[in-house]
Design a protein around this motif. Structure first.
Motif: not given
Length: 352
Positions: A51-78
């Protein structure tokens, strides 16, 4: 002919896909707040922060380690299902991995099929030309049809290469899905072979200096903004196409003054918003990308004196005409949009 005909431009690209939007939704997008969705502790804070931001973005690219890409994708869907994004007016976006990466197709397919009902915008990194948008456009249309979506998902491109910068006008016009474009200063600096390790902002070596003084005294010098031309060209391309321009990341989280100045430069040049990489930057973006109450008061004086935007008026000793009326309308309309989301600023604007 290398472009679609006007009649075909707004046709769905897949049978059963929703028709493209002819006009962008009118939304407040002062800050796009980046969240690393693979981190459980950070993701758990999303409902309280939303509620305090205008847009919330789930980041899957830079700053996400290669071995965490699947977890980030699942987290974005959550994240898509943790909050009523559509009902409560906060945008929900995701930055996927680049088109040439091994994760792009799975990022997009999983997001559209499992979170497309909440997803407003897919942010596409390292876009180099309209062909990148065309590929993603067709692919997302097929997925939208498969998912039975009735509202099209929009695209936001990031300028991160010299080729993308040189083709920014073509990118802006590539698809009716285009919502906007952001500057990616770190990757763009590297691709241009700029001699800096900073992520946005000025540089102490990029300066102008006065002519020599006759008495030999020290010459005045001022630091300049190396991103001025790039931001201005991006803004022109976006406004020509009827989409929005955004400043991207400011990397020095500790230097809040420099962050504010970079955001303010972008705001004055025509950007609609910026990225926030840390909660400290949210308040800065909210303040900078909301018009100053004094500016709103003066803008509305102009509009009141010239209701139909024609003629000439003198207000506080300054001549106003149809051109300044248009400038005032930009400020007043933005103030109305901000007032719908921010009660404190709504009071300040109304008091004026």
């Amino acid at each position: 002919m290398s472009q679609k005909t006007p009649r075909d431009f707004f046709k769905p690209l897949a049978i059963g896909a929703p028709a493209p939007m002819r006009d962008l939704p009118i939304r407040l997008e002062r800050m796009i707040h980046f969240v690393p969705p693979h981190l459980d502790k950070v993701r758990a804070k999303v409902p309280d922060m939303a509620g305090s931001v205008d847009v919330m973005l789930a980041n899957l690219e830079d700053a996400i380690p290669a071995d965490a890409k699947d977890a980030a994708r699942a987290g974005a869907i959550e994240m898509a299902n943790m909050y009523d994004w559509q009902g409560k007016g906060t945008g929900f976006w995701s930055r996927v991995n680049p088109l040439n990466s091994p994760w792009f197709q799975e990022d997009v397919s999983e997001l559209v099929l499992k979170a497309g009902h909440q997803l407003d915008v897919i942010m596409l990194p390292k876009v180099e030309g309209p062909w990148d948008i065309h590929f993603a456009d067709q692919y997302v249309a097929q997925l939208e049809a498969k998912a039975g979506l009735t509202r099209p998902i929009l695209f936001h491109a990031i300028l991160e290469t010299a080729q993308g910068m040189a083709r920014v006008e073509e990118i802006a016009l590539a698809s009716p899905r285009m919502q906007g474009i952001s500057l990616g200063p770190a990757d763009l600096a590297a691709d241009r072979k700029m001699k800096t390790t900073r992520v946005g902002g000025g540089h102490p070596f990029y300066r102008v200096i006065d002519d020599p003084n006759e008495d030999g005294s020290p010459r005045a010098s001022a630091q300049q903004d190396p991103w001025h031309y790039t931001i201005a060209r991006m803004v022109d391309a976006c406004r020509m196409a009827g989409i929005n321009a955004f400043y991207g990341p400011f990397g020095d989280i500790a230097d809040l003054d420099a962050c504010e100045q970079q955001f303010r430069n972008a705001f004055l040049l025509g950007c609609s918003g910026t990225w926030s990489l840390h909660p400290k930057q949210i308040a800065i973006a909210k303040n900078v990308f909301s018009p100053d109450p004094k500016e709103v008061v003066f803008a509305r004086k102009i509009l009141a004196a010239m209701p139909d935007g024609s003629g000439v008026a003198m207000i506080d000793g300054k001549m106003q005409d149809d051109a300044t009326w248009k400038q005032a309308k930009v400020i007043s309309d933005l103030a109305d949009l901000v007032a719908e989301k921010d009660p404190d600023l709504a009071k300040a604007y109304a008091a004026g």
